[in-house]
Design an enzyme around this catalytic site. Structure first.
Site, PDB file in Angstrom:
ATOM      1  N   TYR A   1      46.096  36.039  36.730  1.00 22.67           N
ATOM      2  CA  TYR A   1      45.007  35.094  38.049  1.00 22.67           C
ATOM      3  C   TYR A   1      44.931  37.018  38.273  1.00 22.67           C
ATOM      4  O   TYR A   1      43.783  37.691  38.443  1.00 22.67           O
ATOM      5  CB  TYR A   1      45.473  34.719  38.839  1.00 22.67           C
ATOM      6  CG  TYR A   1      44.765  34.938  40.721  1.00 22.67           C
ATOM      7  CD1 TYR A   1      43.438  33.739  40.373  1.00 22.67           C
ATOM      8  CD2 TYR A   1      44.342  36.008  40.944  1.00 22.67           C
ATOM      9  CE1 TYR A   1      42.452  34.218  41.173  1.00 22.67           C
ATOM     10  CE2 TYR A   1      43.361  35.337  42.569  1.00 22.67           C
ATOM     11  CZ  TYR A   1      42.759  35.167  41.865  1.00 22.67           C
ATOM     12  OH  TYR A   1      41.917  34.340  43.311  1.00 22.67           O
TER      13      TYR A   1
ATOM     14  N   SER B   1      39.175  39.570  44.892  1.00 20.89           N
ATOM     15  CA  SER B   1      40.889  39.207  45.264  1.00 20.89           C
ATOM     16  C   SER B   1      40.914  40.737  45.874  1.00 20.89           C
ATOM     17  O   SER B   1      40.893  41.372  45.170  1.00 20.89           O
ATOM     18  CB  SER B   1      41.650  38.259  44.359  1.00 20.89           C
ATOM     19  OG  SER B   1      43.027  37.917  45.514  1.00 20.89           O
TER      20      SER B   1
END
Length: 258
Positions: A149, A137
């Site tokens: 995350y 990401s």
């Protein structure tokens, strides 16, 4: 001649589904891994009918050690492509989120990527060809609003770059895909409010898949789809980290996530 095989985790929606459809159209048979058995079987039947692909389904929760090992065992038998796409984020603050949820997030986002890649590489190296695509990401390149995350995706990027260095000249490519916001079920499943996000920041699944496949063909290790995200990540490397953190606080305002 037998068809090549692509194994894809998390293929029942979003980018995983996009890659499953693309590889099926490109002439690959598939090994699809997901928790949702009904959606998994539905997608498999559709790809068999529409693309003529042979599709093996493995219902598995990659947060569970026994399930990860079952998938790893299949990969040791040999695949030509591995797409480590499964991953998730959660809403809420780190300090108030149930620890078991945080551990499951790391097990899926990090441990599964490491274990499945470790299982798939030996047969690829023996054949002198293969591709591992790890879905990371933009949050792994910039200090994001979500601590756990973002950290997990930063690990995926570093892991992929390190492996790519080590595998140079062996015929096996390792790539880290770093998309920004994509129109998928990701944020809805995580319970993250995306209201007010600027429209120019959103990407479409088909565009991300197309840019990714082009990046793989060109041998790019870190693939960042979208001109807007190429600009953001380039700028993020050129300005002080405290400025980048301040900017991500503005972009992530109101979107509490682990």
């Amino acid at each position: 001649m037998s068809r090549p095989v692509a194994a894809i985790t998390g293929p029942t929606s979003g980018l995983g589904e996009g890659f499953a459809r693309r590889y099926a159209v490109d002439g690959y048979d598939l090994v699809l891994v997901a928790r949702d058995v009904e959606r998994l079987e539905c997608l498999a039947a559709e790809l068999r009918d529409e693309a003529g692909a042979q599709v093996e389904v493995i219902p598995a929760d990659l947060a569970v050690a026994a399930d990860r090992e079952r998938v790893a065992e299949r990969l040791r038998a040999g695949v030509q492509v591995l797409v480590n796409n499964a991953g998730f984020g959660t809403a809420g603050e780190f300090w108030s989120t149930d620890f078991e949820t945080l551990q499951a997030q790391l097990d899926v986002n990090v441990t599964a990527v490491m274990q499945l890649t470790h299982a798939a590489l030996p047969s690829m190296l023996a054949a002198g060809t293969g591709t591992v695509l790890n879905v990371a990401s933009v949050a792994g390149l910039l200090p994001g609003r979500g601590s756990t995350y973002s950290a997990s995706k930063a690990w995926v990027v570093s892991f992929s770059e390190g492996l790519a260095n080590g595998l140079g000249g062996k015929g096996v490519g390792v790539h880290a895909l770093c998309p920004g916001f994509v129109h998928t079920e990701f944020h809805e499943r995580a319970g993250i409010d995306m209201a007010g996000t600027a429209s120019f920041l959103w990407l479409e699944v088909d565009d991300v898949v197309r840019e990714t496949m082009a990046g793989i063909a060109k041998g790019r290790v870190v693939i960042i789809p979208g001109l807007q995200y190429k600009a953001l990540t380039t700028g993020g490397r050129m300005v002080p980290r405290n400025v980048v953190r301040a900017l991500t606080r503005v972009v992530g305002k109101g979107r509490d996530r682990t």
